[in-house]
Design a protein around this motif. Sequence first.
Motif, PDB file in Angstrom:
ATOM      1  N   CYS A 139       0.832  -1.210   0.000  1.00 23.81           N
ATOM      2  CA  CYS A 139       0.000   0.000   0.000  1.00 23.81           C
ATOM      3  C   CYS A 139       0.863   1.256   0.000  1.00 23.81           C
ATOM      4  O   CYS A 139       0.527   2.253  -0.659  1.00 23.81           O
ATOM      5  CB  CYS A 139      -0.929  -0.009   1.216  1.00 23.81           C
ATOM      6  N   SER A 184       2.138   1.792  -3.392  1.00 24.67           N
ATOM      7  CA  SER A 184       1.095   2.391  -4.213  1.00 24.67           C
ATOM      8  C   SER A 184       1.218   3.908  -4.221  1.00 24.67           C
ATOM      9  O   SER A 184       1.088   4.556  -5.267  1.00 24.67           O
ATOM     10  CB  SER A 184      -0.287   1.979  -3.683  1.00 24.67           C
ATOM     11  N   ALA A 190      -2.677  -1.061  -4.303  1.00 19.19           N
ATOM     12  CA  ALA A 190      -3.565  -0.843  -3.158  1.00 19.19           C
ATOM     13  C   ALA A 190      -4.630  -1.936  -3.081  1.00 19.19           C
ATOM     14  O   ALA A 190      -4.956  -2.431  -1.993  1.00 19.19           O
ATOM     15  CB  ALA A 190      -4.212   0.532  -3.244  1.00 19.19           C
ATOM     16  N   ALA A 236      -5.426   0.285   3.996  1.00 19.69           N
ATOM     17  CA  ALA A 236      -5.330  -0.046   2.573  1.00 19.69           C
ATOM     18  C   ALA A 236      -6.403   0.681   1.769  1.00 19.69           C
ATOM     19  O   ALA A 236      -6.151   1.157   0.648  1.00 19.69           O
ATOM     20  CB  ALA A 236      -5.458  -1.557   2.381  1.00 19.69           C
ATOM     21  N   ALA A 265      -5.261   4.144   1.145  1.00 19.78           N
ATOM     22  CA  ALA A 265      -4.317   4.214   0.025  1.00 19.78           C
ATOM     23  C   ALA A 265      -5.038   4.094  -1.314  1.00 19.78           C
ATOM     24  O   ALA A 265      -4.721   4.809  -2.275  1.00 19.78           O
ATOM     25  CB  ALA A 265      -3.258   3.121   0.164  1.00 19.78           C
ATOM     26  N   LEU A 266      -6.016   3.201  -1.379  1.00 26.15           N
ATOM     27  CA  LEU A 266      -6.769   3.041  -2.627  1.00 26.15           C
ATOM     28  C   LEU A 266      -7.546   4.308  -2.956  1.00 26.15           C
ATOM     29  O   LEU A 266      -7.591   4.741  -4.114  1.00 26.15           O
ATOM     30  CB  LEU A 266      -7.728   1.855  -2.514  1.00 26.15           C
TER      31      LEU A 266
END
Length: 374
Positions: free
Chosen positions: A205, A208, A224, A243, A246-247
Motif C-alpha cells: 500500500c 502504491s 492498493a 489499505a 491508500a486506494l
Amino acid sequence: DPEERELALSRLLDFYLATAAGVYALERPGDRLVDHLEPTGHTGLRFANRHDAQDWLYSEAGALLACVCQSSGPEALRRAIDLLWAALDLAESGANSKQYEAAASLMLDAARACGDLRAERRALVTLSNAHLGAGRFAQADKEARHVLELSHDAHDPLPDCWAFNHRGVIAIYQSRHEDGEKYLTQAIEAFRTGENLPGEASSLCNLSRVHLAMGRTASAVALARKGIDIYDSMGHSLRGANARYALGIALTRSGELAEATNSFLEALEIFRDSRQRLWEGMTLFRLAEADLAGDSPAQAASKAEMALTVLRGIGGEWRRGNVLTVLGHALGGIGQSGRALVCWREALAIYEDLGSDEAADVRRLLMRVNAEQA
C-alpha cells in the motif's frame, strides 16, 4: 523491600506484555511480531473481541507506559521494549503519543547503556514510529537508518523489515520517490522472507503511494487493491482501513471520484470505531481533496475544517499545513478569498519553518492571488 518491589514490577511487566500481545494479535491477525516477542511468565488477559481489547489498552495506557519506564534494568529491558512495540497503537492513534515517545527514548538510552544490540534495534523501531506519527520525518528516518546500520541479527529480522518500511514512507512525504520505491521493495522482500503477509500488505500500500507520485496511476491502484485483498483475507479490519485509504488516494488521482469517496468512507468508519484519531483526521482531509476534485468546494471546506479539529494536537505541523492548503482552495471556491489567504499564509509559515518543498507551491498560490488583486 527493593527486591520484592523488583519482582512485583517484573510480574506486572509480564502481565502487560502478554496482554498487549493478545491485543496486537486481535488487531493484526497473522502478523509475525507476536511470534518474536520475549517470553513471559503470565498468560495475560484474553478478550472476546477487538473492542474489548481496545478498551483495555487505552484505559491501561498510563500505567502500561509507566511500567515500561520503570523497567529499564538489564533483566527487564527486552520485555519492556517489546511491550512498547506490541502497544504501538498508543502512538499511531495519537492518543498517548507524547508519553509513548518519551518511553521509547528512555528505552533506547537504556539499551545503549546495557550494550544490548537486539534491544537497541527494537527500541529504534519504536522511536522511529513515534516520530513518524508526529510528523518529525527527519528524526524518524534517522532512527530507521540506525536500525539498518547496526549489525544484522539473523534471529531477529523484524526490525529490518519495519525500518525499510518506515524509510519508504518517509521518502514519500519528502518527495524522494526513487528512494521510496527502493526501500519499500526491500521491505516487501524482507516481509516475504519472514512470511509476514500483513507486513507485506502494508508495504504494498505504501508502494502504491510512490507509484502514484511517479505518475504510474494504474499500478498504484492495483497495488492498493492487492493490499486490501491480503488484509481482507486475513480478517484485518483496522489495517484494511489503511489499505482503503491508500486506494482512495489512487482513485482520486485517476478521476474515479465516486469509488474513491466510498473507499475513504469505509476507512473512516473503521478508524472512528478503532479510536484512530490521526487516521480519522487524515481521511477527512483526503475526502476534502476528493470533493475538490469533484468541484464540490463547500463540502470540501466542511471536511477540511473537521480534519483540523480532529488533528488538533496530533499528527504534526506538516500534516496541518497540508490540510490548511486544501482548506484554502475550498474556501476560495466558495468565494471566501480572505479566509483562503489566511489559510495559505499559515500553511506557508509552517512549511518554511519545516523547510518543506510544499512552501514553493503555496508561495506561488499567494503570488497569483496577490497579482489578481493588484
